[in-house]
Design a protein around this motif. Sequence first.
Motif, PDB file in Angstrom:
ATOM      1  N   ASP A  29     -22.153 -10.150 -21.433  1.00 26.00           N
ATOM      2  CA  ASP A  29     -22.810 -10.204 -20.452  1.00 26.00           C
ATOM      3  C   ASP A  29     -23.831  -9.150 -20.524  1.00 26.00           C
ATOM      4  N   VAL A  30     -24.888  -9.092 -21.293  1.00 21.48           N
ATOM      5  CA  VAL A  30     -26.013  -8.517 -21.862  1.00 21.48           C
ATOM      6  C   VAL A  30     -26.379  -7.516 -20.673  1.00 21.48           C
ATOM      7  N   SER A  31     -26.577  -7.896 -19.446  1.00 21.28           N
ATOM      8  CA  SER A  31     -27.121  -7.133 -18.414  1.00 21.28           C
ATOM      9  C   SER A  31     -26.174  -6.133 -17.981  1.00 21.28           C
ATOM     10  N   ARG A  32     -24.881  -6.476 -17.841  1.00 22.84           N
ATOM     11  CA  ARG A  32     -23.683  -5.711 -17.363  1.00 22.84           C
ATOM     12  C   ARG A  32     -23.477  -4.482 -18.451  1.00 22.84           C
ATOM     13  N   TRP A  33     -23.603  -4.599 -19.520  1.00 24.40           N
ATOM     14  CA  TRP A  33     -23.392  -3.673 -20.652  1.00 24.40           C
ATOM     15  C   TRP A  33     -24.534  -2.845 -20.740  1.00 24.40           C
ATOM     16  N   GLU A  34     -25.696  -3.240 -20.675  1.00 29.43           N
ATOM     17  CA  GLU A  34     -26.817  -2.362 -20.512  1.00 29.43           C
ATOM     18  C   GLU A  34     -26.753  -1.558 -19.568  1.00 29.43           C
ATOM     19  N   GLU A  35     -26.362  -1.768 -18.525  1.00 30.58           N
ATOM     20  CA  GLU A  35     -26.428  -1.135 -17.028  1.00 30.58           C
ATOM     21  C   GLU A  35     -25.397  -0.066 -17.330  1.00 30.58           C
ATOM     22  N   LEU A  36     -24.145  -0.252 -17.674  1.00 29.55           N
ATOM     23  CA  LEU A  36     -22.906   0.565 -18.128  1.00 29.55           C
ATOM     24  C   LEU A  36     -23.454   1.424 -19.037  1.00 29.55           C
ATOM     25  N   ALA A  37     -24.171   1.306 -20.143  1.00 26.05           N
ATOM     26  CA  ALA A  37     -24.480   2.061 -21.160  1.00 26.05           C
ATOM     27  C   ALA A  37     -25.582   3.222 -20.510  1.00 26.05           C
ATOM     28  N   ARG A  38     -26.645   2.564 -19.901  1.00 23.15           N
ATOM     29  CA  ARG A  38     -27.644   3.626 -19.253  1.00 23.15           C
ATOM     30  C   ARG A  38     -27.091   4.421 -18.317  1.00 23.15           C
ATOM     31  N   ARG A  39     -26.059   4.165 -17.386  1.00 20.64           N
ATOM     32  CA  ARG A  39     -25.538   5.059 -16.449  1.00 20.64           C
ATOM     33  C   ARG A  39     -24.699   5.947 -17.104  1.00 20.64           C
ATOM     34  N   SER A  40     -24.004   5.478 -18.242  1.00 25.93           N
ATOM     35  CA  SER A  40     -23.065   6.502 -19.051  1.00 25.93           C
ATOM     36  C   SER A  40     -24.030   7.640 -19.596  1.00 25.93           C
ATOM     37  N   LEU A  41     -25.045   7.023 -20.262  1.00 24.25           N
ATOM     38  CA  LEU A  41     -25.989   8.203 -20.887  1.00 24.25           C
ATOM     39  C   LEU A  41     -26.517   9.169 -19.885  1.00 24.25           C
ATOM     40  N   GLU A  42     -26.880   8.599 -18.904  1.00 26.93           N
ATOM     41  CA  GLU A  42     -27.711   9.547 -17.762  1.00 26.93           C
ATOM     42  C   GLU A  42     -26.711  10.504 -17.135  1.00 26.93           C
ATOM     43  N   ASP A  43     -25.262  10.120 -16.868  1.00 24.32           N
ATOM     44  CA  ASP A  43     -24.423  10.917 -16.401  1.00 24.32           C
ATOM     45  C   ASP A  43     -24.101  11.887 -17.516  1.00 24.32           C
ATOM     46  N   SER A  44     -24.160  11.568 -18.591  1.00 22.98           N
ATOM     47  CA  SER A  44     -23.676  12.387 -19.760  1.00 22.98           C
ATOM     48  C   SER A  44     -24.851  13.516 -20.028  1.00 22.98           C
ATOM     49  N   GLY A  45     -26.018  13.553 -19.248  1.00 20.22           N
ATOM     50  CA  GLY A  45     -26.991  14.770 -19.490  1.00 20.22           C
ATOM     51  C   GLY A  45     -28.062  14.266 -20.346  1.00 20.22           C
TER      52      GLY A  45
END
Length: 154
Positions: free
Chosen positions: A18-34
């Motif tokens: 599910d490309v869009s699901r994993w894109e969203e998880l990755a983007r949010r994780s990066l943003e939350d990581s500073g």
Amino acid sequence: MSQVSVFVTDEQTDHEVDVSRWEELARRSLEDSGVTGSAELSLLFVDEATMAELNVEHMGEQGPTDVLSFPIDAEDVLTDEQDHHVLLGDVVICPAVAHRNAPGHAGTYPDEIALLTVHGILHVLGHDHAEPEETMVMQARERELLERFHRSVR
């Protein structure tokens, strides 16, 4: 303001991704990581043959592995001094290996893909698990990101 871009490609046909699901998880994780400023990460899903080639070439290990990370300029986005577009790096995941490992590891295939996505991103951002203390820090951060973002993007 963060302008994080995650480019996802599914270059395999063994298991659904599910490309869009994993894109969203990755983007949010990066943003939350500073991650600040303009930054880009590539998330690639590949077959076992491709992963085995990458594993030999970059890690000197035989056979396919579940995830490999290739950091490029991650240090630049973890400071407020970054004022140019930064290529964070690549995270490469093998869904066939993830599917095989899931029952004894994260439990389900989607949970395993989520864990590998976050794990790979943390490596790109400089985390490691070579020493016990590093492992504890990295695993705690994985759990935090998965609880916060994997549960909400289902």
